[in-house]
Design a protein around this motif. Sequence first.
Motif, PDB file in Angstrom:
ATOM      1  N   THR A 256       6.176  30.374   5.468  1.00 60.96           N
ATOM      2  CA  THR A 256       6.120  28.689   5.111  1.00 60.96           C
ATOM      3  C   THR A 256       5.290  27.443   6.041  1.00 60.96           C
ATOM      4  O   THR A 256       4.704  26.672   5.018  1.00 60.96           O
ATOM      5  CB  THR A 256       7.928  28.341   5.505  1.00 60.96           C
ATOM      6  OG1 THR A 256       8.659  28.966   4.506  1.00 60.96           O
ATOM      7  CG2 THR A 256       8.183  26.871   5.145  1.00 60.96           C
TER       8      THR A 256
ATOM      9  N   HIS B 257       1.610  28.064   4.557  1.00 68.30           N
ATOM     10  CA  HIS B 257       1.338  27.749   4.033  1.00 68.30           C
ATOM     11  C   HIS B 257       1.420  25.941   3.724  1.00 68.30           C
ATOM     12  O   HIS B 257       0.348  25.129   3.390  1.00 68.30           O
ATOM     13  CB  HIS B 257       2.098  28.080   2.249  1.00 68.30           C
ATOM     14  CG  HIS B 257       1.928  29.323   1.741  1.00 68.30           C
ATOM     15  ND1 HIS B 257       0.948  29.777   1.484  1.00 68.30           N
ATOM     16  CD2 HIS B 257       2.867  29.846   2.001  1.00 68.30           C
ATOM     17  CE1 HIS B 257       0.953  30.682   0.970  1.00 68.30           C
ATOM     18  NE2 HIS B 257       2.360  31.628   1.137  1.00 68.30           N
TER      19      HIS B 257
ATOM     20  N   GLY C  88       4.380  26.129  -0.129  1.00 66.06           N
ATOM     21  CA  GLY C  88       5.267  26.530   1.142  1.00 66.06           C
ATOM     22  C   GLY C  88       6.155  26.179   0.913  1.00 66.06           C
ATOM     23  O   GLY C  88       7.897  26.280   1.298  1.00 66.06           O
TER      24      GLY C  88
ATOM     25  N   LYS D 126       8.235  29.367  -0.473  1.00 69.10           N
ATOM     26  CA  LYS D 126       8.693  30.136   0.822  1.00 69.10           C
ATOM     27  C   LYS D 126      10.094  29.310   1.247  1.00 69.10           C
ATOM     28  O   LYS D 126      10.576  29.749   1.730  1.00 69.10           O
ATOM     29  CB  LYS D 126       7.675  30.251   0.878  1.00 69.10           C
ATOM     30  CG  LYS D 126       7.382  31.513   2.104  1.00 69.10           C
ATOM     31  CD  LYS D 126       8.221  32.754   1.578  1.00 69.10           C
ATOM     32  CE  LYS D 126       7.683  33.872   0.859  1.00 69.10           C
ATOM     33  NZ  LYS D 126       8.462  35.044   0.528  1.00 69.10           N
ATOM     34  N   GLY D 127       9.665  28.205   1.201  1.00 69.49           N
ATOM     35  CA  GLY D 127      10.753  27.355   2.348  1.00 69.49           C
ATOM     36  C   GLY D 127      11.992  27.351   1.974  1.00 69.49           C
ATOM     37  O   GLY D 127      12.996  27.756   2.398  1.00 69.49           O
TER      38      GLY D 127
ATOM     39  N   THR E 142      13.318  31.122   1.664  1.00 69.06           N
ATOM     40  CA  THR E 142      14.186  31.411   3.302  1.00 69.06           C
ATOM     41  C   THR E 142      15.563  30.427   3.180  1.00 69.06           C
ATOM     42  O   THR E 142      16.493  30.958   4.521  1.00 69.06           O
ATOM     43  CB  THR E 142      13.148  30.371   4.282  1.00 69.06           C
ATOM     44  OG1 THR E 142      11.959  31.442   4.508  1.00 69.06           O
ATOM     45  CG2 THR E 142      13.295  30.917   5.789  1.00 69.06           C
TER      46      THR E 142
END
Length: 159
Positions: free
Chosen positions: A105, A108, A117, A120-121, A124
């Motif tokens: 995160t 990116h 980003g 992925k964030g 997560t």
Amino acid sequence: MIDLPMLLNWGFQTAVAFISTIAFAIIFHTPRREYLFCGITGGLGWLVYLICMDFHTGVVTASFFATVALAWASRSFSFYRKAPVTIFLITGIFPLVPGAGIYYTGYHLFMSDNSQGLLKGLETIKIAVAIALGIGIVLSLPAFFFTLRRAPKGPGQRS
């Protein structure tokens, strides 16, 4: 279909999770007599995660079920070993924590790939919520789910 290479892969990865969990327990000054049980907890959680991932449940669902399994093992070991549940839970959760997701995160976002980003964030955060829910559900269950002992029979009660 489960084949030999898949089983060997599961066994190898579970062994690595077992050893890394013990290493994490050493770093955090867990009592020496609990190392084996911490390793079993971490290995079990990772094995459940691998099985779920091989059956295509998705990373969030796999993290949830793996957390439920290791939280169950942590509570069971807590009663069996007469030790705090956090000894087993904190060290056992180590293989499941989404550290790579946090890293990617940030990576990116710093590389100005904001869409990756953000994706992925969010993934997560979903994994972190799944882990928290799994722990919360298991820790909220009554103690009799985790003990093998029966309550002593009083006078006049049948066997």
